[in-house]
Every structure is written in C-alpha cells, then in structure tokens.
Design an enzyme around this catalytic site. Structure first.
Site, PDB file in Angstrom:
ATOM      1  N   LYS A  95     -57.438  14.099   3.687  1.00  0.00           N
ATOM      2  CA  LYS A  95     -57.524  13.951   2.237  1.00  0.00           C
ATOM      3  C   LYS A  95     -56.115  13.761   1.666  1.00  0.00           C
ATOM      4  O   LYS A  95     -55.246  14.600   1.879  1.00  0.00           O
ATOM      5  CB  LYS A  95     -58.187  15.185   1.648  1.00  0.00           C
ATOM      6  CG  LYS A  95     -58.472  15.097   0.179  1.00  0.00           C
ATOM      7  CD  LYS A  95     -59.230  16.347  -0.244  1.00  0.00           C
ATOM      8  CE  LYS A  95     -59.542  16.339  -1.694  1.00  0.00           C
ATOM      9  NZ  LYS A  95     -60.272  17.560  -2.070  1.00  0.00           N
ATOM     10  N   GLY A 148     -53.151  15.003  -3.930  1.00  0.00           N
ATOM     11  CA  GLY A 148     -53.501  14.623  -5.291  1.00  0.00           C
ATOM     12  C   GLY A 148     -54.911  14.080  -5.423  1.00  0.00           C
ATOM     13  O   GLY A 148     -55.350  13.735  -6.505  1.00  0.00           O
ATOM     14  N   CYS A 149     -55.652  13.984  -4.330  1.00  0.00           N
ATOM     15  CA  CYS A 149     -57.050  13.517  -4.374  1.00  0.00           C
ATOM     16  C   CYS A 149     -57.926  14.720  -4.678  1.00  0.00           C
ATOM     17  O   CYS A 149     -58.021  15.634  -3.888  1.00  0.00           O
ATOM     18  CB  CYS A 149     -57.447  12.889  -3.036  1.00  0.00           C
ATOM     19  SG  CYS A 149     -59.121  12.244  -3.008  1.00  0.00           S
ATOM     20  N   ALA A 150     -58.530  14.706  -5.850  1.00  0.00           N
ATOM     21  CA  ALA A 150     -59.354  15.848  -6.272  1.00  0.00           C
ATOM     22  C   ALA A 150     -60.691  15.861  -5.560  1.00  0.00           C
ATOM     23  O   ALA A 150     -61.225  14.875  -5.190  1.00  0.00           O
ATOM     24  CB  ALA A 150     -59.563  15.816  -7.772  1.00  0.00           C
TER      25      ALA A 150
END
Length: 135
Positions: free
Chosen positions: A130, A133-135
C-alpha cells in the site's frame, strides 16, 4: 447453503472435460487466494498483497475479476510491470507524473484502465505494498 450455480458450473466443466477424454481434479481451498504450494496469500485490510514475490499476472487477473474489472489487457500489464520494476529499484511506487511519462499513458487513460486509481487500483493489482498516503 450450497450455491446451485457453482455446482452447475462444476458439472458443466466435468462434462466438457470428459468429452475430450480429460479428467479434472477438484481441490477445495479455504481463503481468498492460494499460491503454488498451497500457502494462503496474505493481504492487508485494503487488499494489498503482503509478499511482493507472491505476485503473478494470473493473481492480478483474479484480483481484477474480484473488483469487477473484467479481463486485463496488455496496457494493464504494461502499467503493472512498470510499477513492479520501479518498486524493485526504488522500494516505493513512482510519482504519477513518472508513471504517465514512462508508460506513455495519460492519467485519464490510467484511470480508465484502473478505475480505483493508480494507487488503490494499479499498485494493488501489481502486487506493491500500500503506497504511503493511500487511505
């Protein structure tokens, strides 16, 4: 409750195989994905593969099917292989600008290929962790 559609499909597949003189072996599995050697594939809560080396184009296709994307194309594969190569060299996903430049695809086209976007869609299907900063 057993899924009747599943058993109809199994019966159909067995019948077709028999028409060609083939025998199919069915192996029940538990878990979402299974790797060669029968090791369950570990994924995080967002569906990102935890083992970079566990990825394969077939696994990406299965994940795309699960996401309702349908068949992956050569363009999908071009993006995923670029992402994997960049990650192997830099240990992070490339900036969007670099991804677009190196693949020759516009950001709009990448979103068309991966409706969930470059991070949640492309990186996830490419087997990258992941992105930050990828929520």
């Amino acid at each position: 409750q057993p899924e009747e559609d599943y058993f109809e499909l199994v019966d159909y597949a067995l019948g077709k195989a028999a028409e060609f003189g083939m025998v199919l072996a069915l192996l029940p599995t538990w878990g979402r994905y299974v790797l060669p050697g029968s090791h369950p594939l570990e994924m995080d809560d967002a569906g990102f593969i935890q083992d970079f080396e566990a990825w394969s184009p077939a696994l990406a296709q299965q994940m795309a099917n699960d996401a309702g994307m349908g068949a992956l194309t050569e363009d999908h594969l071009k993006v995923m292989l670029y992402l994997r190569g960049y990650y192997q060299e830099h240990e992070l996903a490339p900036p969007i600008r670099v991804l677009c430049k190196e693949t020759g695809f516009t950001l709009r086209y990448i979103y068309r290929l991966f409706p969930a976007g470059p991070a949640r869609g492309a990186c996830r299907l490419a087997g990258l962790p992941k992105p930050t900063g990828c929520a």
